[in-house]
Motif scaffolding. Structure first.
Motif, PDB file in Angstrom:
ATOM      1  N   GLU A  44      -4.242  -3.528   5.234  1.00 58.33           N
ATOM      2  CA  GLU A  44      -2.862  -3.590   5.723  1.00 58.33           C
ATOM      3  C   GLU A  44      -2.409  -2.623   6.659  1.00 58.33           C
ATOM      4  OE1 GLU A  44      -0.890  -5.986   1.734  1.00 58.33           O
ATOM      5  OE2 GLU A  44      -0.844  -4.008   1.758  1.00 58.33           O
ATOM      6  N   THR A  45      -1.054  -2.868   7.201  1.00 59.62           N
ATOM      7  CA  THR A  45      -0.728  -1.840   8.329  1.00 59.62           C
ATOM      8  C   THR A  45       0.635  -1.527   8.102  1.00 59.62           C
ATOM      9  OG1 THR A  45      -0.353  -3.580   9.896  1.00 59.62           O
ATOM     10  CG2 THR A  45      -2.773  -2.428   9.914  1.00 59.62           C
ATOM     11  N   CYS A  46       1.289  -1.828   6.733  1.00 59.94           N
ATOM     12  CA  CYS A  46       2.654  -1.695   6.436  1.00 59.94           C
ATOM     13  C   CYS A  46       2.978  -0.308   5.893  1.00 59.94           C
ATOM     14  CB  CYS A  46       3.114  -2.872   5.834  1.00 59.94           C
ATOM     15  SG  CYS A  46       2.106  -2.950   4.190  1.00 59.94           S
ATOM     16  N   LYS A  47       2.120   0.706   6.117  1.00 60.12           N
ATOM     17  CA  LYS A  47       2.390   2.102   5.132  1.00 60.12           C
ATOM     18  C   LYS A  47       3.200   2.840   6.459  1.00 60.12           C
ATOM     19  CE  LYS A  47       0.338   6.064   3.143  1.00 60.12           C
ATOM     20  NZ  LYS A  47      -0.875   6.714   2.920  1.00 60.12           N
ATOM     21  N   GLN A  48       4.529   3.108   6.067  1.00 55.84           N
ATOM     22  CA  GLN A  48       5.313   3.867   7.053  1.00 55.84           C
ATOM     23  C   GLN A  48       4.588   5.464   7.165  1.00 55.84           C
ATOM     24  OE1 GLN A  48       9.467   3.836   6.002  1.00 55.84           O
ATOM     25  NE2 GLN A  48       9.722   1.722   6.297  1.00 55.84           N
ATOM     26  N   GLY A  49       4.891   5.821   8.190  1.00 51.76           N
ATOM     27  CA  GLY A  49       4.168   7.190   8.646  1.00 51.76           C
ATOM     28  C   GLY A  49       2.850   7.278   9.142  1.00 51.76           C
ATOM     29  N   SER A  50       2.254   5.978   9.205  1.00 54.12           N
ATOM     30  CA  SER A  50       0.966   5.993   9.631  1.00 54.12           C
ATOM     31  C   SER A  50       0.977   5.522  11.029  1.00 54.12           C
ATOM     32  CB  SER A  50       0.167   4.733   8.935  1.00 54.12           C
ATOM     33  OG  SER A  50      -1.339   4.559   9.439  1.00 54.12           O
ATOM     34  N   ARG A  85       2.849  -1.011  11.481  1.00 54.09           N
ATOM     35  CA  ARG A  85       3.267  -2.209  12.288  1.00 54.09           C
ATOM     36  C   ARG A  85       4.392  -3.137  11.331  1.00 54.09           C
ATOM     37  NH1 ARG A  85       0.875   0.239  15.251  1.00 54.09           N
ATOM     38  NH2 ARG A  85      -0.527  -0.246  17.061  1.00 54.09           N
ATOM     39  N   THR A  86       5.131  -3.775  11.859  1.00 51.49           N
ATOM     40  CA  THR A  86       6.179  -4.701  11.351  1.00 51.49           C
ATOM     41  C   THR A  86       6.128  -6.038  12.055  1.00 51.49           C
ATOM     42  OG1 THR A  86       8.043  -3.815  12.298  1.00 51.49           O
ATOM     43  CG2 THR A  86       7.542  -2.958  10.207  1.00 51.49           C
ATOM     44  N   THR A  98       7.604  -9.000   5.722  1.00 51.65           N
ATOM     45  CA  THR A  98       6.182  -9.237   5.207  1.00 51.65           C
ATOM     46  C   THR A  98       5.165  -8.167   5.622  1.00 51.65           C
ATOM     47  OG1 THR A  98       6.573 -11.593   4.761  1.00 51.65           O
ATOM     48  CG2 THR A  98       4.476 -10.847   4.673  1.00 51.65           C
ATOM     49  N   CYS A  99       4.487  -7.680   4.755  1.00 57.29           N
ATOM     50  CA  CYS A  99       3.492  -6.501   5.071  1.00 57.29           C
ATOM     51  C   CYS A  99       2.739  -7.332   6.154  1.00 57.29           C
ATOM     52  CB  CYS A  99       2.730  -6.251   3.827  1.00 57.29           C
ATOM     53  SG  CYS A  99       1.665  -4.548   4.119  1.00 57.29           S
ATOM     54  N   THR A 100       1.958  -6.321   7.085  1.00 59.48           N
ATOM     55  CA  THR A 100       1.273  -6.711   8.257  1.00 59.48           C
ATOM     56  C   THR A 100      -0.293  -6.137   7.917  1.00 59.48           C
ATOM     57  OG1 THR A 100       1.886  -4.624   9.410  1.00 59.48           O
ATOM     58  CG2 THR A 100       3.252  -6.833   9.877  1.00 59.48           C
ATOM     59  N   TRP A 101      -1.154  -6.672   8.619  1.00 62.25           N
ATOM     60  CA  TRP A 101      -2.561  -6.460   8.568  1.00 62.25           C
ATOM     61  C   TRP A 101      -3.120  -6.246   9.873  1.00 62.25           C
ATOM     62  CZ3 TRP A 101      -5.251 -10.174  10.650  1.00 62.25           C
ATOM     63  CH2 TRP A 101      -4.544 -11.651  10.788  1.00 62.25           C
ATOM     64  N   ALA A 102      -4.417  -5.903   9.822  1.00 61.50           N
ATOM     65  CA  ALA A 102      -5.257  -5.614  11.088  1.00 61.50           C
ATOM     66  C   ALA A 102      -6.248  -6.437  11.390  1.00 61.50           C
ATOM     67  CB  ALA A 102      -5.588  -4.242  11.360  1.00 61.50           C
TER      68      ALA A 102
END
Length: 612
Positions: free
Chosen positions: A460-466, A470-471, A491-495
């Motif tokens: 996932e790529t929805c961790k803020q500060g990273s 991404r949203t 909704t949480c995004t991913w890569a």
């Protein structure tokens, strides 16, 4: 006559002698007079101190409290403690015997001036009476605590006032540079006024000053980098600006001109940013000369082979369900080689690996020849071309209707990931790898992940500060009614990069049809940007399970802040972004992880001038 001349000479010599010795005698007398006066003054002061020391009981001090007679005390100094520098503000006045001389009084009478003390000494002694002994004793009872309060210094710590921030220190080191730049801006504003009013003399002077200070400034960013003549040039420019301000004193005109210059500068900056972005994207999608040379040499060698020599070994394993299947889509020989080599070399059981490499018809001979010359150990390699899937090649014309500044997003090779069930109909599970990744761990445990009925396993790529945060609304247009009704922007995004796909569940939910529906909808109205990633978000919406973040590390293609510790802990590192490791614009400190799996001693790489 001779006697007259002789007396004249004697008189002249006498005057010369007088002019030499008279100043010496005068200075000697002056020194003796001043030393005697000084002794008299110091004698008066010594007499006064003797009175104070011999008769302390007669001298109650009203202004300050007394201390024991220890002579003159220096202020107690404090050096820094615990890296906390302090600034000490001592009480004004020199302390004599613990008391301040500034407000010293004897009884109710002030000490007179130095010239009158000797004459009035007798009267001072008689005016001092012991009538205030009681009050003096009372003061002495409180003398010690009061004294402690009196000499307590005022400390201002750096945390409150004394700390100099980095920005303030930077301003202190580039103050002169900033002043020169401001002068140039003002001079250009006055220059426009002077040109409009045909003031040729001022025009010439301003242009001269601008050239001088610009030449002095050069590439300097700090005051220490300026030449010695900088101060002189700054003063000359300031003089010219003062002259111009007297000629054009209208402040409103100057404000309007500066605002116009600011808007023009902002437009130029925006234009340069757009140009820089275009050049960066162009560099990211351009094939380096060395890679092109390598592809040409490999292609020529491939067509020189006999048909039976073009066949790979162990082709009976390419659809074996008991083996670990990986797929990579690539048109880059070295990129595909690094993905395969890193995966096989870090595998615990390389003989169970089957690697499917899918490429276009142009690069199929080169990639095939590379793996024929450099087989991946005990693993099975399978090379296929887009032309092998005639039905899928019909979508290429549909993709060309998409609007994108990057042609890679419109490539059929980039969209084949959404057709995996059709490309591998005999397989039920497969791991997808992007061609810009490097595998650092054994990936066989991915097949043990419980998918819980989901289709896609991804980080996932929805961790803020990273840096990879991404949203969905970053890349998807939620103002469209269809998008807003079917999807939640939170909704949480991913890569993409490392993805575990359950092809059985994919076929069951017919997600390829969903992909085609959104692709057609995107041709009618702009629904997303950024290539296949937003299409993946909507295609696998609510069909994705989160993998452990340590499976894939993102950002090595755009973020220079990724730490070596993060890289070492990741199973797969992803060079997402435009700064790929095989390009000159790649981030140098990350290239070593990719170069480790390239054999730069290979003759073809040396002939094409490919090196670390």
């Amino acid at each position: 006559m001779k006697w007259c001349v002789r007396w004249q000479r004697i008189f002249i010599l006498f005057l010369l002698s007088l002019s030499v010795f008279a100043p010496i005698v005068f200075v000697a007398n002056l020194k003796s007079i001043s030393s005697e006066a000084g002794r008299n003054q110091f004698g008066d002061l010594e007499d006064l101190l003797n009175i104070i020391q011999n008769r302390p009981e007669l001298l109650p001090l009203h202004a300050v409290r007394q201390e024991s007679r220890e002579g003159v005390k220096e202020p107690r100094q404090e050096v820094h403690r615990e890296h906390n520098y302090t600034v000490i503000n001592y009480q004004q006045g020199i302390q004599v015997g613990g008391s301040s001389v500034e407000d010293l009084r004897i009884g109710d009478h002030e000490i007179k001036s130095e010239s009158r003390r000797r004459a009035n000494e007798h009267s001072i002694r008689e005016e001092i009476k012991p009538t205030e002994k009681k009050r003096d004793n009372k003061d002495q009872s409180h003398r010690k605590p009061a004294q402690r309060d009196h000499v307590q210094p005022l400390r201002l710590t750096t945390s409150a006032r004394g700390r100099v921030s980095r920005s303030e220190a930077r301003r202190m080191t580039d103050g002169r540079v900033t002043q020169i730049k401001d002068q140039v801006i003002r001079a250009r504003a006055y220059l426009s006024f002077a040109i409009a009013s045909s003031n040729t003399h001022l025009v010439k002077e301003l242009r001269l000053r601008i050239k001088e200070v610009q030449r002095t400034l050069g590439e300097a960013r700090r005051d220490s980098e300026l030449s010695r003549s900088a101060l002189q040039k700054v003063k000359a420019m300031e003089s010219t600006l003062s002259k111009a301000s007297r000629v054009y004193p209208d402040c409103s005109s100057m404000v309007n001109k500066l605002q116009s210059m600011m808007h023009n500068a902002e437009d130029q900056v925006q234009s340069q940013k757009t140009h820089m972005t275009f050049l960066s994207e162009l560099a990211g999608r351009t094939t380096p000369k060395g890679l092109h040379c390598l592809s040409m040499r490999l292609t020529a060698e491939y067509f020189a082979l006999q048909p039976e020599q073009q066949i790979f070994p162990n082709q009976q394993n390419i659809y074996n369900q008991n083996l670990f299947h990986y797929v990579v889509f690539s048109d880059n020989v070295l990129a595909a080689a690094v993905v395969v080599n890193s995966t096989v070399s870090n595998a615990l059981e390389p003989q169970k690996i089957v690697f499917h490499v899918v490429t276009d018809s142009l690069n199929f001979p080169a990639i095939s020849m590379w793996f024929l010359l450099n087989p991946p150990g005990k693993a099975t390699i399978h090379i296929s071309s887009v032309t092998d899937f005639l039905r899928l090649s019909l979508y290429e014309s549909l993709l060309q209707k998409q609007s994108s500044s990057d042609p890679r997003y419109l490539s059929l090779l980039n969209h084949l990931r959404f057709h995996l069930p059709e490309i591998f109909p005999q397989l039920d599970k497969i791991v997808f790898l992007d061609h810009d990744v490097v595998v650092q761990r054994d990936l066989s445990s991915l097949w043990d992940v419980d998918m819980k009925g989901k289709v896609n396993g991804a980080v996932e790529t929805c961790k803020q500060g990273s840096s990879s945060y991404r949203t969905m609304d970053m890349l998807i247009n939620f103002s469209d009614p269809l998008i807003a009704s079917e999807f939640d922007s939170n909704t949480c995004t991913w890569a993409f990069g490392l993805n575990l796909f359950d092809l059985g569940q994919w076929r069951r939910h017919d997600l390829t049809s969903s992909y085609r529906r959104f692709l057609l909808k995107g041709n009618e109205t702009p629904l997303w940007r950024g290539g296949t990633l937003p299409l993946g978000w909507v295609t696998f919406y609510n069909r994705t399970i989160a993998l452990d973040p340590r499976w894939q590390l993102l950002g090595l293609g755009f973020d220079p802040q990724v730490t070596p510790n993060q890289i070492e802990q990741a199973a797969v590192i992803h060079y997402d972004g435009i700064m790929k490791p095989w390009l000159d614009i790649g981030i140098n400190k990350y290239k070593g992880y990719w170069n480790k799996y390239v054999n730069f001693d290979h003759p073809y790489l040396q002939q094409c001038n490919l090196h670390e």
